[in-house]
Scaffold this motif. Structure first.
Motif: not given
Length: 420
Positions: A92-119
């Motif tokens: 449950g803890v991990l699912v909540g965290y991964l939802v936030v990670v996915a949401g943050a990366l998707l929210a940032s993606w339209p405004y990023v110029s270059a680079g990539r997120p790290l796993a």
């Protein structure tokens, strides 16, 4: 998983991490480094204490419902029974965290110029949250106090916060340890951090659950010690500047305007904001040939104002192009030499010539009149005359005078300001 605390742990983790992420979205949307750095901070400082509280509450709930007596009759060993009991809240803890990670990366993606997120960093943080939930489960089974869960959460928050401020090598073992916002970890750092945390927690679990063979806890403890050695030994060398930060992308203006590759999409907006300055400097002798951050010594370059997320840049846009231009113009005048003559102010006002320069000049004249200081009044009048003189010059005369002015900036100590 369906009826126990897992769904509540996931919801609590998601809400707890989402609130600060949303509140500070202007400071991380548009950069992978900033996004992952913010995710790491909230996971370490808020997610960890919440995970240990969730695990402790679940462990105490099992003790209060006398599940230990029921499991004593089971066929499985105590370690297997403990892991199965801890699994729902851990997931449950991990699912909540991964939802936030996915949401943050998707929210940032339209405004990023270059680079990539790290796993690696999110994976290490996931191991950290799982470890905290597991330790909390052990604490909940051992502590017979109903307020044990919030007490452990507060203790975890204090310990992690104090630990992160350590300047010794011991501080690099802290789960909240990180480099600067524009630095990348070496490829092995997140995985070794995960091994360090997993080894410690595994030793605690084995020591608690496998009571007849507690000596087996030495094995995961050895893994933790082996992982701690490179973390403490390398220290700050585990992070390095992103190569894209060192790569410049330039326009075709004269002087040229350059930004690092991580902000390449901002180059048109930056060039447009500085177009007034670059147009006035075109063809001026001794003028800088390039705006860059940081400028290279000996290359006759001017400092470009830094592009800070949440300050000068928000979601891929310049917040205030006029303020950005004024800051760039200020770096071209005697302010860099710590001299503040009326001539320098007149040059700055002519180079920028926008709303901010007009407001600054009017405010300075008003302050001089109110102060009654003859020197301030004299400087304000000299600045006004100098600006009028610059505007009245023809192009050839102005270029020649500005050439002498910028030549005086090459040596701040000996350079004399040409008169207007």
């Amino acid at each position: 998983m369906r009826r126990g605390p897992a769904r509540w742990a996931a919801l609590a983790m998601c809400v707890t991490l989402s609130l600060p992420m949303v509140a500070k979205s202007a400071y991380w949307q548009g950069g992978w480094h900033e996004t992952q750095d913010q995710l790491h901070d909230v996971a370490a400082l808020l997610g960890g204490p919440l995970a240990v509280a969730a695990g402790c509450w679940h462990g105490g709930r099992e003790r209060r419902t006398r599940m230990a007596e029921l499991r004593a009759c089971g066929a499985r060993g105590p370690l297997a029974q403990f892991l199965v009991a801890a699994l729902p809240v851990l997931l449950g803890v991990l699912v909540g965290y991964l939802v936030v990670v996915a949401g943050a990366l998707l929210a940032s993606w339209p405004y990023v110029s270059a680079g990539r997120p790290l796993a690696g960093p999110p994976a290490a943080d996931a191991v950290y949250l799982a470890a905290m939930a597991t330790v909390g489960m052990v604490g909940g089974r051992l502590l017979r106090w109903r307020l044990a869960a919030p007490a452990l959460a507060v203790c975890a928050y204090v310990v992690i916060g104090v630990w992160s401020r350590q300047t010794s090598a011991f501080g690099f073992l802290d789960p909240a340890a990180s480099g600067n916002v524009d630095e990348l970890p070496v490829w092995w750092q997140p995985w070794v951090m995960a091994a360090w945390l997993a080894g410690l927690v595994s030793a605690v679990v084995v020591g608690y659950a496998v009571r007849r063979h507690r000596y087996l806890a030495v094995l995961p403890l050895a893994v933790a010690v082996a992982a701690a050695v490179p973390l403490m030994g390398c220290g700050g060398d585990m992070w390095h500047t992103d190569p894209l930060r060192k790569t410049s992308v330039c326009d075709d203006a004269s002087p040229r305007v350059c930004v690092d590759a991580l902000n390449s999409d901002l180059l048109p907006a930056v060039s447009h904001a500085l177009s007034g300055i670059t147009g006035r400097l075109d063809g001026v002798p001794h003028a800088p040939v390039r705006f860059r951050d940081p400028p290279r010594p000996g290359h006759h370059e001017a400092r470009l104002p830094e592009l800070y997320l949440g300050q000068s840049v928000v979601r891929g846009e310049l917040v205030d192009p006029e303020a950005f231009a004024w800051e760039a113009g200020a770096g071209l005048t005697g302010i860099e030499c710590a001299r503040f003559s009326p001539t320098d102010d007149a040059v700055l006002d002519w180079l920028v010539s926008n709303r901010l320069s007009e407001q600054r000049r009017e405010a300075g004249a008003e302050a001089a009149r109110k102060s009654g200081d003859p020197a301030m009044v004299k400087d304000a009048e000299a600045e006004t005359r100098g600006l009028a003189r610059l505007r009245a010059m023809d192009d050839d005369e102005r270029h020649a005078w500005l050439g002498r002015y910028f030549a005086s900036l090459d040596d701040c100590e000996k350079g004399e300001v040409p008169t207007l």
